[in-house]
Design a protein around this motif. Structure first.
Motif, PDB file in Angstrom:
ATOM      1  N   SER A  74       0.816  -1.212   0.000  1.00  0.00           N
ATOM      2  CA  SER A  74       0.000   0.000   0.000  1.00  0.00           C
ATOM      3  C   SER A  74       0.853   1.267   0.000  1.00  0.00           C
ATOM      4  N   LYS A  75       2.157   1.082   0.222  1.00  0.00           N
ATOM      5  CA  LYS A  75       3.001   2.283   0.300  1.00  0.00           C
ATOM      6  C   LYS A  75       3.753   2.530  -0.999  1.00  0.00           C
ATOM      7  N   GLN A  76       3.071   2.426  -2.107  1.00  0.00           N
ATOM      8  CA  GLN A  76       3.710   2.565  -3.409  1.00  0.00           C
ATOM      9  C   GLN A  76       4.372   3.937  -3.569  1.00  0.00           C
ATOM     10  N   GLY A  77       3.712   4.967  -3.097  1.00  0.00           N
ATOM     11  CA  GLY A  77       4.252   6.315  -3.232  1.00  0.00           C
ATOM     12  C   GLY A  77       5.595   6.454  -2.540  1.00  0.00           C
ATOM     13  N   GLU A  78       5.659   5.868  -1.350  1.00  0.00           N
ATOM     14  CA  GLU A  78       6.896   5.911  -0.579  1.00  0.00           C
ATOM     15  C   GLU A  78       8.018   5.172  -1.301  1.00  0.00           C
ATOM     16  N   LEU A  79       7.684   4.019  -1.884  1.00  0.00           N
ATOM     17  CA  LEU A  79       8.680   3.239  -2.616  1.00  0.00           C
ATOM     18  C   LEU A  79       9.178   4.002  -3.838  1.00  0.00           C
ATOM     19  N   ASN A  80       8.254   4.679  -4.535  1.00  0.00           N
ATOM     20  CA  ASN A  80       8.660   5.442  -5.712  1.00  0.00           C
ATOM     21  C   ASN A  80       9.673   6.519  -5.358  1.00  0.00           C
ATOM     22  N   SER A  81       9.416   7.224  -4.240  1.00  0.00           N
ATOM     23  CA  SER A  81      10.365   8.281  -3.895  1.00  0.00           C
ATOM     24  C   SER A  81      11.683   7.670  -3.416  1.00  0.00           C
ATOM     25  N   PHE A  82      11.607   6.509  -2.761  1.00  0.00           N
ATOM     26  CA  PHE A  82      12.849   5.803  -2.395  1.00  0.00           C
ATOM     27  C   PHE A  82      13.641   5.472  -3.660  1.00  0.00           C
ATOM     28  N   ASP A  83      12.961   4.931  -4.667  1.00  0.00           N
ATOM     29  CA  ASP A  83      13.620   4.526  -5.911  1.00  0.00           C
ATOM     30  C   ASP A  83      14.351   5.692  -6.568  1.00  0.00           C
ATOM     31  N   SER A  84      13.678   6.842  -6.671  1.00  0.00           N
ATOM     32  CA  SER A  84      14.344   7.944  -7.385  1.00  0.00           C
ATOM     33  C   SER A  84      15.487   8.508  -6.557  1.00  0.00           C
ATOM     34  N   GLU A  85      15.327   8.502  -5.235  1.00  0.00           N
ATOM     35  CA  GLU A  85      16.387   8.957  -4.335  1.00  0.00           C
ATOM     36  C   GLU A  85      17.598   8.012  -4.423  1.00  0.00           C
ATOM     37  N   PHE A  86      17.292   6.725  -4.523  1.00  0.00           N
ATOM     38  CA  PHE A  86      18.281   5.648  -4.523  1.00  0.00           C
ATOM     39  C   PHE A  86      19.314   5.825  -5.642  1.00  0.00           C
ATOM     40  N   LEU A  87      18.863   6.253  -6.818  1.00  0.00           N
ATOM     41  CA  LEU A  87      19.763   6.354  -7.972  1.00  0.00           C
ATOM     42  C   LEU A  87      20.272   7.766  -8.206  1.00  0.00           C
ATOM     43  N   LYS A  88      19.783   8.692  -7.416  1.00  0.00           N
ATOM     44  CA  LYS A  88      19.953  10.111  -7.728  1.00  0.00           C
ATOM     45  C   LYS A  88      21.389  10.527  -8.073  1.00  0.00           C
ATOM     46  N   ASP A  89      22.301  10.335  -7.148  1.00  0.00           N
ATOM     47  CA  ASP A  89      23.648  10.847  -7.390  1.00  0.00           C
ATOM     48  C   ASP A  89      24.641   9.749  -7.749  1.00  0.00           C
ATOM     49  N   MET A  90      24.112   8.638  -8.261  1.00  0.00           N
ATOM     50  CA  MET A  90      24.987   7.509  -8.547  1.00  0.00           C
ATOM     51  C   MET A  90      25.827   7.771  -9.802  1.00  0.00           C
ATOM     52  N   ASP A  91      27.118   7.443  -9.730  1.00  0.00           N
ATOM     53  CA  ASP A  91      27.922   7.652 -10.938  1.00  0.00           C
ATOM     54  C   ASP A  91      27.651   6.527 -11.928  1.00  0.00           C
ATOM     55  N   MET A  92      28.047   6.760 -13.174  1.00  0.00           N
ATOM     56  CA  MET A  92      27.711   5.831 -14.253  1.00  0.00           C
ATOM     57  C   MET A  92      28.288   4.439 -14.035  1.00  0.00           C
TER      58      MET A  92
END
Lengths: 161, 437
Positions: A75-93
């Motif tokens: 039920s916490k899909q919204g929370e997971l989505n923001s986790f996902d985008s945060e997760f990759l945010k500053d990752m180098d290639m």
């Protein structure tokens, strides 16, 4: 994808290519179809499962993703989505490529999707000289050949540097 | 931290073909085509991708703004340029096209679309989206019905004519039809010829007679628009049902129309999630509470989640909501998004809530979770929440999310009032969500 687990305390050990061992709760490991299939067949969870293509840094990231997704209720899909985008945010290639390879090998669909999407978004709208640099692609076209390929697909390059 | 694989090893060309294909599919087609100039290895990577999507974001703007100002384009040249691009891609493309989507705002219905569908029918198409967003609806060609591998079909503004030969779509699992022109009889035949159908979305701005649905595997049914009638013949597995009026069409006349709600709900015996909006809730009230003798609300034995959007918390709607809750023994969660009611009925609603509150005759025995979204803090809303708190025996949580446009103090005054209300359930917890979250 919530998995129902009878025994939440069960753990298994994963070993990275550079020899680091990770103790993982079973319900977290089940986010990986590869591990799920291994556990379903004969692999006892007491064994150490080697992952020869995945280094410790990448494996730690992968398991962080799996833990978040295994613990969150559907039920916490919204929370997971923001986790996902945060997760990759500053990752180098480099890290991103390692991640996409690991997700592909371990068959973690959600992670594969977001990592591939991130790579696609990076290539998108960039001049190809820049894309070549980011991805270390060597240009083996002669200028004439390159112009010919460009001309062949002219529509896609209209208004594009 | 150790990193044995240096990043230079992991250049993109070393990625397995399946991953490269996946990355190319996830970008607009014009960017995928552009990768052909990266290197010789890359030249033909894009031509095998099994997914082709043509929409406003995936193509190059056929007429950039500066060009438009110079010489406003005519419809014919826009069409020709768009089609030339699509044909170019299809000519170079190799291998199966499993997924195809055409949804370009500037492209009107034209006979070339039929040629495209004909090509797709020979390339193993499984997922097809065809949306006409300008001009008249497009009459579907016969070749569509020969796409026997289809699992997903999404159509917008198309006209169905009875196919001369149609063996059904044996693999279609998901069907989305918006503003399609189809007779009720043909629709019934069409749906029943998709034996594996699990998800059906149907939107209509003209009064559609939605009846006789025979879909033994249907799990999700979403309806939007105006309906003359709604009934199901055979839909024993539907777990999610949503029904909404269409905002663009205005208020649906006479509530949501006259439906046999009892018959409809009886026809959905394993319903777990019900989502409806204000007008349809009113329609349900009119049939179930005011209708002829014999109309009743069946017990919704499996209902877990009830979601009500755009409801005006009038006396009738409040009564109907309470009735629905009381008829759903397994109801876990109610989500309500109220819209502000005019003040003219406020007194009667408050009186009704008060009267219900003091009546000792009944309680809500099953409700565990309430979520109130877009709360403005009106008296009616507060009285309604007070009623739920006072009457729910096993309530565990009430989540309140204020409407950021309507509350000035971030909802603190709402919270203050709520916390003073008596709670019948000892476990009931009030949670406040930031309105701007």
């Amino acid at each position: 994808m919530a998995s129902s687990i009878e025994n939440n305390n069960e753990k298994l050990t994963l070993k990275s290519s550079d020899g680091e061992e990770f103790l993982v709760e079973k319900h977290v490991a089940l986010q990986s179809t590869l591990l799920q299939n291994m556990l379903d067949s004969d692999c006892s969870s007491a064994d150490v499962i080697p992952l020869p293509k995945i280094d410790a840094r990448t494996l730690a990231l992968v398991l962080g993703y799996c833990k978040k997704h295994a613990d969150a209720s559907s039920s916490k899909q919204g929370e997971l989505n923001s986790f996902d985008s945060e997760f990759l945010k500053d990752m180098d290639m480099g890290a991103l490529f390692n991640l996409v390879l690991a997700a592909n090998f371990m068959e973690i669909k959600g992670l594969l999707d977001i990592a591939a999407q991130k790579i696609a978004d990076t290539i998108k709208d960039k001049p190809h000289q820049e894309v070549r640099e980011i991805f270390h692609v060597e240009n083996d076209y002669t200028p004439e050949e390159e112009a010919a390929v460009r001309e062949e697909n002219r529509w896609a390059f209209e208004g594009f540097p | 931290m150790k990193n044995m694989c240096g990043s230079t090893l992991n250049i993109i060309s070393d990625l397995p073909d399946t991953i490269i294909e996946k990355i190319l599919v996830l970008m607009p087609i014009r960017d995928a085509v552009r990768t052909s100039v990266l290197s010789k290895n890359w030249r033909f990577n894009w031509i095998n991708i099994p997914v082709l999507a043509f929409d406003d974001t995936s193509l190059v703007d056929p007429y950039p703004t500066f060009f438009r100002q110079l010489l406003p384009p005519d419809q014919l040249s826009i069409k020709n340029r768009l089609l030339a691009t699509i044909y170019h891609v299809l000519l170079l493309h190799r291998g199966p096209i499993l997924k195809f989507s055409l949804s370009i705002s500037e492209l009107k219905s034209c006979s070339e679309i039929d040629a495209l569908i004909s090509i797709l029918s020979n390339h193993g198409i499984q997922e097809l989206t065809l949306q006409i967003r300008k001009g008249d609806p497009h009459e579907l060609p016969q070749s569509l019905f020969s796409c026997q591998q289809l699992t997903y079909l999404n159509l917008h503004s198309c006209v169905f004519k009875r196919p001369t030969t149609f063996k059904g779509f044996p693999w279609v699992v998901c069907l989305e039809l918006r503003e399609v022109i189809i007779t009720a009889d043909l629709f019934e035949t069409f749906v029943s010829s998709c034996p594996l159908l699990e998800q059906l979305t149907f939107e209509s701005s003209s009064r559609f007679d939605f009846k006789g649905i025979d879909a033994p595997n249907l799990k999700v049914l979403s309806l939007m628009g105006i309906f003359k009638s709604i009934s199901v013949k055979n839909a024993p597995k539907v777990a999610n049902f949503s029904i909404h009026s269409k905002a663009s069409v205005g208020v649906v006349e006479g509530g949501g129309g006259k439906f046999d709600w009892a018959g409809l709900l009886d026809g959905l015996p394993v319903l777990r999630s019900l989502h409806m909006d204000g007008p349809y809730l009113m329609s349900m009230f009119e049939e179930v509470c005011l209708g002829q003798v014999g109309q009743r609300l069946p017990t919704l034995w499996h209902l877990n989640i009830l979601e009500l959007s755009d409801v005006r918390l009038g006396k009738r709607v409040v009564g109907m909501i309470l009735k629905l809750i009381r008829h759903s023994p397994k109801l876990h969660k109610v989500i309500i998004k109220p819209i502000i009611t005019g003040d003219k009925n406020e007194a009667s609603v408050l009186k009704f809530c008060e009267a219900t509150l003091v009546s000792s005759k009944w309680h809500l025995n099953y409700l565990r979770e309430v979520e109130m979204r877009l709360v403005s803090g009106t008296k009616i809303e507060l009285h309604f929440m007070k009623l739920l708190l006072a009457k729910s025996r096993v309530l565990e949580s009430m989540v309140v999310k204020p409407n950021p446009a309507k509350v000035s103090d971030g909802g603190l005054s709402i919270l203050k009032e709520l916390s003073q209300f008596q709670r019948l359930s000892p476990k009931a917890k009030i949670t406040y969500r930031d309105p701007n979250e």
